[in-house]
Design an enzyme around this catalytic site. Structure first.
Site, PDB file in Angstrom:
ATOM      1  CG  HIS A  72      -2.005  -0.989   1.206  1.00 18.09           C
ATOM      2  ND1 HIS A  72      -2.941  -1.107   2.191  1.00 18.09           N
ATOM      3  CD2 HIS A  72      -2.317  -1.922   0.265  1.00 18.09           C
ATOM      4  CE1 HIS A  72      -3.792  -2.066   1.872  1.00 18.09           C
ATOM      5  NE2 HIS A  72      -3.422  -2.586   0.716  1.00 18.09           N
ATOM      6  CE1 TYR A 201      -5.610   3.513   9.248  1.00 14.48           C
ATOM      7  CE2 TYR A 201      -6.290   3.408  11.533  1.00 14.48           C
ATOM      8  CZ  TYR A 201      -5.426   3.038  10.532  1.00 14.48           C
ATOM      9  OH  TYR A 201      -4.374   2.211  10.808  1.00 14.48           O
ATOM     10  N   PRO A 291      -4.377  -0.935  18.774  1.00 13.46           N
ATOM     11  CG  PRO A 291      -6.075  -2.391  18.074  1.00 13.46           C
ATOM     12  CD  PRO A 291      -5.560  -1.676  19.273  1.00 13.46           C
ATOM     13  CE  LYS A 295       4.126   2.871  14.074  1.00 16.18           C
ATOM     14  NZ  LYS A 295       3.821   2.330  12.753  1.00 16.18           N
ATOM     15  CE1 TYR A 383      -1.578   3.717   9.943  1.00 21.84           C
ATOM     16  CE2 TYR A 383      -0.311   2.457   8.337  1.00 21.84           C
ATOM     17  CZ  TYR A 383      -1.454   2.631   9.091  1.00 21.84           C
ATOM     18  OH  TYR A 383      -2.479   1.708   9.001  1.00 21.84           O
TER      19      TYR A 383
HETATM   20  C1  LIG Z   1      -6.806  -8.224  17.507  1.00 17.18           C
HETATM   21  C2  LIG Z   1      -5.372  -7.739  17.355  1.00 17.18           C
HETATM   22  C3  LIG Z   1      -5.026  -6.979  16.227  1.00 17.18           C
HETATM   23  C4  LIG Z   1      -3.727  -6.513  16.071  1.00 17.18           C
HETATM   24  N1  LIG Z   1      -3.408  -5.788  14.949  1.00 17.18           N
HETATM   25  C5  LIG Z   1      -2.126  -5.363  14.765  1.00 17.18           C
HETATM   26  C6  LIG Z   1      -1.713  -4.696  13.556  1.00 17.18           C
HETATM   27  O1  LIG Z   1      -2.514  -4.441  12.651  1.00 17.18           O
HETATM   28  N2  LIG Z   1      -0.398  -4.358  13.402  1.00 17.18           N
HETATM   29  C7  LIG Z   1       0.511  -4.650  14.391  1.00 17.18           C
HETATM   30  O2  LIG Z   1       1.694  -4.332  14.202  1.00 17.18           O
HETATM   31  N3  LIG Z   1       0.155  -5.280  15.540  1.00 17.18           N
HETATM   32  C8  LIG Z   1      -1.140  -5.666  15.752  1.00 17.18           C
HETATM   33  N4  LIG Z   1      -1.480  -6.357  16.898  1.00 17.18           N
HETATM   34  C9  LIG Z   1      -0.460  -6.647  17.893  1.00 17.18           C
HETATM   35  C10 LIG Z   1       0.405  -7.834  17.513  1.00 17.18           C
HETATM   36  O3  LIG Z   1      -0.400  -8.938  17.202  1.00 17.18           O
HETATM   37  C11 LIG Z   1       1.321  -8.138  18.698  1.00 17.18           C
HETATM   38  O4  LIG Z   1       2.000  -6.970  19.044  1.00 17.18           O
HETATM   39  C12 LIG Z   1       2.317  -9.251  18.351  1.00 17.18           C
HETATM   40  O5  LIG Z   1       1.655 -10.495  18.364  1.00 17.18           O
HETATM   41  C13 LIG Z   1       3.475  -9.274  19.338  1.00 17.18           C
HETATM   42  O6  LIG Z   1       4.297 -10.381  19.093  1.00 17.18           O
HETATM   43  P1  LIG Z   1       5.041 -11.110  20.279  1.00 17.18           P
HETATM   44  O7  LIG Z   1       5.823 -12.197  19.655  1.00 17.18           O
HETATM   45  O8  LIG Z   1       5.718 -10.115  21.134  1.00 17.18           O
HETATM   46  O9  LIG Z   1       3.876 -11.706  21.204  1.00 17.18           O
HETATM   47  P2  LIG Z   1       2.792 -12.817  20.874  1.00 17.18           P
HETATM   48  O10 LIG Z   1       2.422 -12.806  19.459  1.00 17.18           O
HETATM   49  O11 LIG Z   1       1.739 -12.661  21.910  1.00 17.18           O
HETATM   50  O12 LIG Z   1       3.574 -14.183  21.128  1.00 17.18           O
HETATM   51  C14 LIG Z   1       3.860 -14.662  22.418  1.00 17.18           C
HETATM   52  C15 LIG Z   1       3.954 -16.172  22.362  1.00 17.18           C
HETATM   53  O13 LIG Z   1       4.330 -16.667  23.661  1.00 17.18           O
HETATM   54  C16 LIG Z   1       3.535 -17.802  23.977  1.00 17.18           C
HETATM   55  N5  LIG Z   1       3.498 -17.955  25.431  1.00 17.18           N
HETATM   56  C17 LIG Z   1       2.798 -17.202  26.322  1.00 17.18           C
HETATM   57  N6  LIG Z   1       3.027 -17.646  27.577  1.00 17.18           N
HETATM   58  C18 LIG Z   1       3.885 -18.684  27.466  1.00 17.18           C
HETATM   59  C19 LIG Z   1       4.480 -19.565  28.421  1.00 17.18           C
HETATM   60  N7  LIG Z   1       4.214 -19.463  29.739  1.00 17.18           N
HETATM   61  N8  LIG Z   1       5.312 -20.539  27.984  1.00 17.18           N
HETATM   62  C20 LIG Z   1       5.569 -20.662  26.658  1.00 17.18           C
HETATM   63  N9  LIG Z   1       5.030 -19.854  25.701  1.00 17.18           N
HETATM   64  C21 LIG Z   1       4.203 -18.881  26.100  1.00 17.18           C
HETATM   65  C22 LIG Z   1       2.194 -17.468  23.339  1.00 17.18           C
HETATM   66  O14 LIG Z   1       1.398 -18.623  23.118  1.00 17.18           O
HETATM   67  C23 LIG Z   1       2.609 -16.819  22.033  1.00 17.18           C
HETATM   68  O15 LIG Z   1       2.776 -17.736  20.980  1.00 17.18           O
HETATM   69  C24 LIG Z   1      -2.751  -6.821  17.071  1.00 17.18           C
HETATM   70  C25 LIG Z   1      -3.109  -7.594  18.191  1.00 17.18           C
HETATM   71  C26 LIG Z   1      -4.394  -8.041  18.349  1.00 17.18           C
HETATM   72  C27 LIG Z   1      -4.749  -8.862  19.579  1.00 17.18           C
END
Ligand SMILES: Cc1cc2nc3c(=O)[nH]c(=O)nc-3n(C[C@H](O)[C@H](O)[C@H](O)COP(=O)(O)OP(=O)(O)OC[C@H]3O[C@@H](n4cnc5c(N)ncnc54)[C@H](O)[C@@H]3O)c2cc1C
Length: 389
Positions: A72, A201, A291, A295, A383
């Site tokens: 985009h 948006y 969201p 970010k 952004y």
């Molecule tokens: C509905 C929604 C929409 C979103 N939209 C956007 C977007 O458009 N753009 C954007 O940039 N971000 C978006 N986000 C945010 C983005 O999804 C998160 O910031 C991202 O998933 C972060 O990645 P992470 O690896 O830090 O954490 P997570 O993806 O949460 O990964 C953490 C992992 O650790 C595992 N875990 C947890 N506890 C334990 C444990 N005790 N032992 C072993 N494993 C464990 C979990 O199962 C998971 O697989 C959105 C989030 C949501 C909920």
């Protein structure tokens, strides 16, 4: 088991950290409490900053992204029955990529396993054994019915907002900064083409709405709602009627079958510092954003890039200054991401049922942000992603 970096969590942060460490010749093992199928199907983020897409491509996990991502040039902001375009590509020469987080996770898992990486799925009762002062940390867990222990030099706490790493830090080692918003998002995934090729948006007197997508025939659509909204009160018909009302006639809306729906509460949170001793938090384990600014996944990717480079400096040349500065380096970007996400959120959501002073001020702000080249450039650079170096 023994490895150099033990990683908790196979989300984007944990998997990318493990991948970058592998490229730098550093060993790691990931423990993950969900199944591989669950991780690969979890619908979450979809928008990738310019530099993140390039990092995936440059590190050899961007082949499918290059084929399948929607690229985009900008976004639309709709208000007062009009949709205005902010063209990032024209303003700052950058684009953003629509590629579902579950595809990023799928690609990274496949690549780690093809490279001989170890990911232990469906572990239970994960805990850290570490006194945070000296010695080597360990990760304890149960896997396939057996108690297991990973001994490591460092731990990457990549286990998301509800994980166990952050709560394992000693009392008073961390301070949390929090903002809870008085609304949430009702989100749907629908088998229908999005109303526009890029995100819209919408600021509307009935509440905020976002028209996003995961593909040419797959829409990801959101409505501002109460944080404790009862999803059962929202029939498919009511959701579509409300989306149509808030789109305000700026584009036709094609309805389709709803594949998934849910409520996401909105919250900002940052923990400081993001490290203690040999345990380093990354991604949602250390910070979450509403969201609106897209970010979350991008900040997670930025953290692990900084962390991987710091580990590389440690193992290659015995330099520990990058590890010591990990928290400060990440937090400077994290707070800018927080500011931008908060700013987009407060500008685009309805804060009361009345048309009051703040509503008028918001409309003036949106009018300014979508017409002043200086303001549009500021939005575009935040952004599409601030520079990484
Ligand atoms: C509905 C929604 C929409 C979103 N939209 C956007 C977007 O458009 N753009 C954007 O940039 N971000 C978006 N986000 C945010 C983005 O999804 C998160 O910031 C991202 O998933 C972060 O990645 P992470 O690896 O830090 O954490 P997570 O993806 O949460 O990964 C953490 C992992 O650790 C595992 N875990 C947890 N506890 C334990 C444990 N005790 N032992 C072993 N494993 C464990 C979990 O199962 C998971 O697989 C959105 C989030 C949501 C909920």
């Amino acid at each position: 088991m023994r490895t150099q970096v033990g990683i908790v969590g196979a989300g984007p942060a944990g998997l990318m950290l493990s991948h970058l460490l592998h490229l730098a010749g550093i060993s790691s093992i990931i423990v993950e409490n969900k199944s591989r199928a669950y991780c690969e199907a979890r619908v979450r983020a979809g928008l990738m900053e310019h530099w993140v897409a390039h990092m995936l491509i440059e590190t050899g996990v961007g082949e499918r992204l290059q084929r399948e991502a929607m690229v985009h040039d900008g976004i639309y902001i709709a208000f007062n029955g009009e949709a205005r375009h902010i063209d990032f590509h024209k303003l700052i020469g950058k684009q953003v990529y629509i590629y579902d987080q579950k595809e990023v996770v799928t690609d990274l898992i496949a690549r780690r396993l093809a490279d001989g990486g170890q990911i232990l799925f469906e572990v239970e009762d994960t805990s850290l054994i570490y006194d945070f002062i000296g010695g080597d940390p360990k990760i304890r867990f149960r896997h396939e019915g057996r108690e297991q222990l990973i001994e490591c030099d460092f731990i990457g706490g990549c286990d998301g907002f509800h994980g166990i790493c952050r709560p394992s830090f000693p009392d008073r080692a961390l301070r949390g900064y929090d903002r809870v918003y008085p609304f949430g998002w009702l989100g749907i995934l629908s088998e229908s083409p999005p109303p526009e090729n890029e995100l819209i948006y919408c600021f509307h007197e009935r509440g905020f709405a976002l028209f996003s997508m995961r593909g040419p025939d797959l829409s990801r659509l959101y409505l501002q709602c109460a944080p404790d909204e009862d999803i059962d009160r929202w029939s498919d018909q009511r959701i579509w009627d409300e989306l149509e009302a808030r789109l305000g006639g700026v584009r036709p809306l094609v309805r389709g079958s709803i594949l998934q729906k849910g409520i996401t509460p909105m919250r900002s949170y940052v923990t400081e510092p993001m490290q203690a001793g040999r345990v380093f938090l990354a991604g949602d384990a250390a910070h979450i954003v509403p969201p609106t600014g897209a970010k979350g996944m991008n900040l997670a990717m930025a953290d692990v890039r900084v962390l991987a480079r710091a580990f590389e400096a440690h193992y290659r040349s015995g330099r520990d200054d990058l590890l010591a500065n990990y928290s400060a380096t990440c937090l400077s970007r994290v707070w800018k991401g927080q500011r931008f996400s908060w700013w987009m959120t407060q500008m685009l959501h309805r804060h009361s049922d009345e048309i009051d002073f703040d509503t008028k001020r918001q409309i003036a702000e949106i009018d300014y942000v979508t017409s002043s080249p200086a303001a549009m450039t500021s939005l575009a650079e935040n952004y599409a992603g601030l520079p990484m170096e």
